[in-house]
Design a protein around this motif. Structure first.
Motif, PDB file in Angstrom:
ATOM      1  N   SER A 162       4.403  -4.741  -4.983  1.00 33.31           N
ATOM      2  CA  SER A 162       4.527  -3.494  -4.220  1.00 33.31           C
ATOM      3  C   SER A 162       5.519  -3.717  -3.092  1.00 33.31           C
ATOM      4  O   SER A 162       5.395  -4.675  -2.323  1.00 33.31           O
ATOM      5  CB  SER A 162       3.169  -3.069  -3.640  1.00 33.31           C
ATOM      6  OG  SER A 162       2.217  -2.868  -4.665  1.00 33.31           O
ATOM      7  N   THR A 163       6.497  -2.819  -2.993  1.00 40.61           N
ATOM      8  CA  THR A 163       7.534  -2.925  -1.977  1.00 40.61           C
ATOM      9  C   THR A 163       7.392  -1.771  -0.998  1.00 40.61           C
ATOM     10  O   THR A 163       7.257  -0.616  -1.398  1.00 40.61           O
ATOM     11  CB  THR A 163       8.933  -2.897  -2.607  1.00 40.61           C
ATOM     12  OG1 THR A 163       9.043  -3.950  -3.567  1.00 40.61           O
ATOM     13  CG2 THR A 163      10.011  -3.067  -1.544  1.00 40.61           C
ATOM     14  N   GLY A 164       7.422  -2.088   0.291  1.00 40.61           N
ATOM     15  CA  GLY A 164       7.310  -1.045   1.299  1.00 40.61           C
ATOM     16  C   GLY A 164       7.448  -1.614   2.695  1.00 40.61           C
ATOM     17  O   GLY A 164       7.635  -2.818   2.890  1.00 40.61           O
ATOM     18  N   THR A 165       7.336  -0.724   3.668  1.00 41.33           N
ATOM     19  CA  THR A 165       7.443  -1.092   5.072  1.00 41.33           C
ATOM     20  C   THR A 165       6.051  -1.335   5.640  1.00 41.33           C
ATOM     21  O   THR A 165       5.146  -0.516   5.453  1.00 41.33           O
ATOM     22  CB  THR A 165       8.135   0.023   5.870  1.00 41.33           C
ATOM     23  OG1 THR A 165       9.424   0.286   5.297  1.00 41.33           O
ATOM     24  CG2 THR A 165       8.328  -0.392   7.324  1.00 41.33           C
ATOM     25  N   VAL A 166       5.881  -2.444   6.342  1.00 40.51           N
ATOM     26  CA  VAL A 166       4.580  -2.808   6.900  1.00 40.51           C
ATOM     27  C   VAL A 166       4.233  -1.840   8.032  1.00 40.51           C
ATOM     28  O   VAL A 166       4.998  -1.695   8.989  1.00 40.51           O
ATOM     29  CB  VAL A 166       4.592  -4.256   7.417  1.00 40.51           C
ATOM     30  CG1 VAL A 166       3.242  -4.613   8.044  1.00 40.51           C
ATOM     31  CG2 VAL A 166       4.917  -5.215   6.291  1.00 40.51           C
ATOM     32  N   GLU A 167       3.066  -1.191   7.906  1.00 37.23           N
ATOM     33  CA  GLU A 167       2.588  -0.273   8.941  1.00 37.23           C
ATOM     34  C   GLU A 167       1.431  -0.840   9.734  1.00 37.23           C
ATOM     35  O   GLU A 167       1.225  -0.455  10.881  1.00 37.23           O
ATOM     36  CB  GLU A 167       2.164   1.060   8.313  1.00 37.23           C
ATOM     37  CG  GLU A 167       3.317   1.909   7.811  1.00 37.23           C
ATOM     38  CD  GLU A 167       2.890   3.321   7.475  1.00 37.23           C
ATOM     39  OE1 GLU A 167       1.677   3.550   7.290  1.00 37.23           O
ATOM     40  OE2 GLU A 167       3.772   4.199   7.391  1.00 37.23           O
ATOM     41  N   GLU A 168       0.670  -1.749   9.148  1.00 39.97           N
ATOM     42  CA  GLU A 168      -0.478  -2.322   9.858  1.00 39.97           C
ATOM     43  C   GLU A 168      -0.803  -3.693   9.276  1.00 39.97           C
ATOM     44  O   GLU A 168      -0.772  -3.887   8.062  1.00 39.97           O
ATOM     45  CB  GLU A 168      -1.693  -1.402   9.758  1.00 39.97           C
ATOM     46  CG  GLU A 168      -2.895  -1.893  10.548  1.00 39.97           C
ATOM     47  CD  GLU A 168      -4.085  -0.949  10.455  1.00 39.97           C
ATOM     48  OE1 GLU A 168      -5.113  -1.232  11.094  1.00 39.97           O
ATOM     49  OE2 GLU A 168      -3.984   0.070   9.736  1.00 39.97           O
ATOM     50  N   VAL A 169      -1.113  -4.619  10.176  1.00 41.32           N
ATOM     51  CA  VAL A 169      -1.525  -5.968   9.779  1.00 41.32           C
ATOM     52  C   VAL A 169      -2.772  -6.330  10.579  1.00 41.32           C
ATOM     53  O   VAL A 169      -2.750  -6.294  11.809  1.00 41.32           O
ATOM     54  CB  VAL A 169      -0.423  -7.013  10.042  1.00 41.32           C
ATOM     55  CG1 VAL A 169      -0.879  -8.383   9.555  1.00 41.32           C
ATOM     56  CG2 VAL A 169       0.875  -6.624   9.368  1.00 41.32           C
TER      57      VAL A 169
END
Length: 304
Positions: A162-169
């Motif tokens: 899955s490729t995407g922008t990190v919004e929460e860790v």
């Protein structure tokens, strides 16, 4: 008939539990209310402080003179999210223990049963412990942070990941948003490989298909000129680390050969740069009368 003394004793016996409840309400009951209220206020304060800290980090990291977030800003944002999550968990757990004590529940009597239950939960909650440990190492090793463009390969998941922008860790999960707007939540313990596409710098790779009848030297000069003009452009110059480079012939077929153009870009901007380079190269080739096939495309972008 009931004597007066018997009636008085009955009234006293009936009022005793009521007085005990009133005494408990004025003592331990009030403490329970204060503990729950304090926990609610403390969690709200922790959430507010966490949001305020992350907002200030984002503002300082994406100012007018910055194109992308720095690695330090990404890490600080992720750490702020993890600390907020950990504070909320601690507050909830301590409040639960203190409330049970006010209700008169003998916590010491639960030591032996709690040991058995703890072993059972430990066997059944191994994945949760695994997630938390994996999340700790993700943050400690700075594998990725808020705003990073990543590809996550999950055990048992699709091979492309899955490729995407990190919004929460957090210590337990990682939440990313794909280019199509989907939100993907992944347990940290299930992540087997992380491909960070926005760490330090990235690379846009464009393979240009050229007819075999075209002159290779002329095309190479043209591509070098397009690269220099792109680097001189004010908009692209902020996204490029240096001028795009013509690497030469990448492959040859019977009716065409492919020339590879490589550009080092700011982290996470390789896709935007690749699209712009394709358009500029296609226009320049058509202006010179060179008809390119319709499969002019960008090869898989890479990070550092």
């Amino acid at each position: 008939m009931i004597s007066a003394a018997g009636a008085s004793a009955a009234v006293i016996t009936a009022s005793a539990p009521l007085s005990d409840i009133g005494h408990w309400a004025r003592g331990s009951g009030l403490e329970v209310v204060l503990l729950v209220t304090g926990a609610a206020l403390l969690t709200r304060l922790a959430t507010w402080l966490g949001d305020r800290v992350t907002s200030r980090i984002d503002v300082s990291a994406t100012g007018t003179d910055r194109v992308v977030r720095t690695e330090a800003a990404k890490h600080r944002h992720a750490v702020a999210q993890v600390v907020t999550w950990a504070v909320l968990v601690i507050v909830y757990c301590l409040t639960a223990v203190l409330v049970l004590q006010r209700f008169g529940v003998p916590l010491t009597g639960f030591v032996a049963p709690a040991t058995i239950v703890g072993v059972a939960l430990g066997l059944g909650a191994q994945r949760v412990v695994q997630d938390i440990l994996a999340g700790f190492f993700i943050i400690a090793e700075r594998q990725y942070g808020f705003g990073d463009l990543v590809r996550l390969l999950v055990a048992g998941g699709p091979p492309t990941g899955s490729t995407g922008t990190v919004e929460e860790v957090t210590l337990r999960i990682t939440r990313i948003r794909t280019t199509s707007g989907e939100v993907v939540t992944t347990s940290n313990g299930q992540i087997v490989q992380v491909i960070n596409l926005s760490r330090d710098w990235a690379r846009a790779i464009v393979d240009v298909p050229i007819p075999a009848t075209a002159d290779l030297t002329t095309v190479s000069d043209l591509l070098n000129r397009v690269g220099a003009e792109s680097y001189a452009d004010e908009t692209l110059h902020a996204l490029l680390l240096d001028a795009p480079t013509v690497m030469g012939v990448e492959s040859m077929d019977l009716d065409e050969f492919k020339i590879r153009v490589v550009a080092r870009t700011q982290p996470g901007r390789q896709f935007e740069v690749g699209r712009t380079l394709r358009a500029r190269i296609g226009t320049a080739l058509l202006r010179e009368g060179i008809i390119v096939p319709t499969d002019l495309d960008t090869a898989a972008p890479t990070s550092s």
